[in-house]
Motif scaffolding. Sequence first.
Motif, short mmCIF file in Angstrom:
data_model
loop_
_atom_site.label_atom_id
_atom_site.label_comp_id
_atom_site.label_asym_id
_atom_site.label_seq_id
_atom_site.Cartn_x
_atom_site.Cartn_y
_atom_site.Cartn_z
N ASP A 8 -3.36 6.70 2.81
CA ASP A 8 -2.62 5.44 2.98
C ASP A 8 -3.14 4.77 4.26
O ASP A 8 -2.88 5.25 5.36
CB ASP A 8 -1.11 5.73 3.08
N ASP B 85 -1.85 5.31 8.84
CA ASP B 85 -1.18 4.22 9.55
C ASP B 85 -0.48 4.80 10.78
O ASP B 85 0.37 5.70 10.63
CB ASP B 85 -0.14 3.58 8.61
N TRP C 169 4.84 5.44 8.28
CA TRP C 169 5.97 5.22 7.37
C TRP C 169 6.06 6.35 6.35
O TRP C 169 7.13 6.90 6.10
CB TRP C 169 5.81 3.89 6.62
N LYS D 16 0.83 -1.22 0.00
CA LYS D 16 0.00 0.00 0.00
C LYS D 16 0.85 1.26 0.00
O LYS D 16 0.68 2.15 -0.84
CB LYS D 16 -0.89 0.07 1.27
N THR D 17 1.77 1.33 0.99
CA THR D 17 2.55 2.56 1.14
C THR D 17 3.44 2.77 -0.09
O THR D 17 3.56 3.89 -0.60
CB THR D 17 3.38 2.50 2.44
MG LIG Z 1 1.83 0.89 4.81
#
Ligand SMILES: [Mg+2]
Length: 243
Positions: free
Chosen positions: A85, A39, A43, A15-16
């Motif tokens: 995200d 999140d 990140w 995803k990120t």
């Molecule tokens: Mg992620």
Amino acid sequence: MTVITFANTKGGAGKTTAAVLLTSELLHRGYRVCVLDADPQRWLARWVEQMGGMPGLSVDSYISSATLQRTMTEKRKMFEYVIVDMPGIQSSLLASAVGFSNHVIVPIQGSHMDAQGGAHVLDLIRYLDRSAGIRVPHSVVLSRVNPLITTRSMQAVKRLLSEQNIHVFDTPIAERSAFREMFDFNCLLRKLDPARVSNLDKAVDNASRYANEVMALVPASQAVEPARMSLRRENRLDTAAAA
Ligand SMILES: [Mg+2]
Ligand SMILES: Nc1ncnc2c1ncn2[C@@H]1O[C@H](COP(=O)(O)OP(=O)(O)O)[C@@H](O)[C@H]1O
């Protein structure tokens, strides 16, 4: 403002990475991008902080359902794209984020576990449609694909998705060291040093083709407002999410 959410309830699905690649390409093309890093591990937010920020990019983190709604309203006029995200867990934020989105992108790896994490998101999208008439366009991007071989499990995931009439991007995101090194060196993909990173040209080409596909599907100025915006007055999304 166009809202694109990256969701899969499994961590490590990509995803990120997919969100960062799209963000990087949108910035490269001159768009203003706001990233909502939902999140708690932050990140993406930390990656931007360690770069010392970037022109045209704003990042908000510690997102809750309440701040999501406020942030969307605040950022509407300031950014062409908002990228959300999501964390790799099941969270109550998912229904809100999905409802706010013009498009949800579900990165899925060719492994069974990742297909399951993606299925949670796809189930929720179907449920919102069935129970509340909230239609959220969505696609799967196959992530971390070996650029040289098509594995059997990847073919099985593709077959499963097409049987369910789920749109899959033609361009998968390949497994490339450059996509990891953006995080290791805290820089945009196109700012990596080609002398130090193998196959950077191929990675840039992959990111560019993937972004082209996303932009063709979800242009900068969406004529249709996200389901959440239009249905907020009727409170239908909150009712469906609570059920
Ligand atoms: Mg992620
Ligand atoms: N296409 C890719 N090529 C190389 N490494 C990748 C790729 N996608 C993800 N990774 C690596 O896998 C790990 C998990 O990816 P990430 O994008 O953070 O997944 P998620 O956000 O779904 O948890 C990270 O270390 C990331 O650098």
